[in-house]
Design an enzyme around this catalytic site. Structure first.
Site, PDB file in Angstrom:
ATOM      1  N   ASP A   7     -11.437   1.952  -4.733  1.00 54.09           N
ATOM      2  CA  ASP A   7     -12.181   0.973  -5.522  1.00 54.09           C
ATOM      3  C   ASP A   7     -13.672   1.308  -5.370  1.00 54.09           C
ATOM      4  OD1 ASP A   7     -12.947   0.040  -3.025  1.00 54.09           O
ATOM      5  OD2 ASP A   7     -12.349  -2.038  -3.379  1.00 54.09           O
ATOM      6  N   CYS A  64     -10.766   1.842   0.310  1.00 53.86           N
ATOM      7  CA  CYS A  64     -11.522   0.685  -0.171  1.00 53.86           C
ATOM      8  C   CYS A  64     -12.509   0.317   0.935  1.00 53.86           C
ATOM      9  CB  CYS A  64     -10.615  -0.473  -0.601  1.00 53.86           C
ATOM     10  SG  CYS A  64      -9.714  -1.312   0.706  1.00 53.86           S
ATOM     11  N   THR A  66     -12.432  -1.826   3.494  1.00 51.00           N
ATOM     12  CA  THR A  66     -11.794  -1.835   4.814  1.00 51.00           C
ATOM     13  C   THR A  66     -10.561  -0.945   4.881  1.00 51.00           C
ATOM     14  OG1 THR A  66     -10.415  -3.674   4.105  1.00 51.00           O
ATOM     15  CG2 THR A  66     -12.476  -4.244   5.247  1.00 51.00           C
ATOM     16  N   HIS A  97       5.302  10.529  13.557  1.00 51.87           N
ATOM     17  CA  HIS A  97       6.358   9.543  13.817  1.00 51.87           C
ATOM     18  C   HIS A  97       6.779   8.755  12.588  1.00 51.87           C
ATOM     19  CE1 HIS A  97       5.702   9.181  18.477  1.00 51.87           C
ATOM     20  NE2 HIS A  97       5.863  10.427  18.070  1.00 51.87           N
ATOM     21  N   HIS A 132      12.791   9.811  14.965  1.00 50.69           N
ATOM     22  CA  HIS A 132      11.827   9.181  14.056  1.00 50.69           C
ATOM     23  C   HIS A 132      12.371   9.121  12.632  1.00 50.69           C
ATOM     24  CE1 HIS A 132       9.130   9.252  17.393  1.00 50.69           C
ATOM     25  NE2 HIS A 132       9.247  10.571  17.494  1.00 50.69           N
TER      26      HIS A 132
HETATM   27  C1  RB5 Z   1     -14.283  -5.139  -2.206  1.00 46.65           C
HETATM   28  O1  RB5 Z   1     -15.440  -5.885  -2.048  1.00 46.65           O
HETATM   29  C2  RB5 Z   1     -13.437  -5.195  -0.941  1.00 46.65           C
HETATM   30  O2  RB5 Z   1     -12.823  -6.435  -0.855  1.00 46.65           O
HETATM   31  C3  RB5 Z   1     -12.417  -4.078  -0.943  1.00 46.65           C
HETATM   32  O3  RB5 Z   1     -13.066  -2.851  -1.023  1.00 46.65           O
HETATM   33  C4  RB5 Z   1     -11.516  -3.990   0.272  1.00 46.65           C
HETATM   34  O4  RB5 Z   1     -12.252  -3.987   1.451  1.00 46.65           O
HETATM   35  C5  RB5 Z   1     -10.374  -4.898   0.295  1.00 46.65           C
HETATM   36  O5  RB5 Z   1      -9.501  -4.871   1.174  1.00 46.65           O
END
Ligand code: RB5
Length: 146
Positions: A7, A64, A66, A97, A132
């Site tokens: 994203d 993304c 996180t 694994h 595994h």
């Molecule tokens: C976008 O602002 C953010 O929510 C997305 O990149 C991500 O971290 C979601 O899990």
């Protein structure tokens, strides 16, 4: 052939990962996003997941902010085993694994240097099979929701 997608939160790191793949001579397909404009991570997690699940691509990388949301989305696609990794040991084990076929990264939680090391570890990792394989088969059996 690898699949890659992100994203807007992962856009910049995706550019760096694609450059890194090119330097390593690894072919990939970019499933977007193609601009830094705000967009929805499930669209790109699903696109990469579908590319891997269909066999169009061997493995995938999703990014993304996180890595959490996009890994959740990718894992909704049957056939995908997406692992969110924030360190090299996890990336190694995800291949050895769990036979993970998609790597998720958090662009806002990792520096670029560590992210690229994690990519390399995942790229070079090999599934160990044996006990595994039985466990991975049990994970995949959970997809038979009837
Ligand atoms: C976008 O602002 C953010 O929510 C997305 O990149 C991500 O971290 C979601 O899990």
């Amino acid at each position: 052939m690898w699949a890659i997608g992100s994203d807007h939160g992962g856009f910049e790191l995706k550019q760096a990962v694609m450059k890194h793949l090119e330097e390593r001579g690894i072919e990939y397909r970019d499933y977007g996003t193609y601009t830094p404009e705000s967009c929805d991570y499930p669209d790109y997690g699903a696109a990469v997941g579908r590319a891997v699940a269909s066999g169009e691509c061997e493995r995938g990388i999703v990014i993304c902010g996180t890595g959490i949301g996009i890994s959740m989305a990718a894992n909704k696609i049957d056939g995908v085993r997406c692992a969110l990794c924030g360190d090299c040991f996890s990336a190694e084990m995800a291949r050895a694994h769990n036979d993970a076929n998609v790597l998720a990264l958090g662009a806002r939680t990792l520096g670029e240097g560590l992210a690229l090391k994690i990519v390399d570890t995942f790229l070079d990792g090999e599934f160990q099979g044996g006990r595994h394989a039985r466990r991975v088969a049990k994970i995949m059996a959970l997809e038979d929701r009837g």
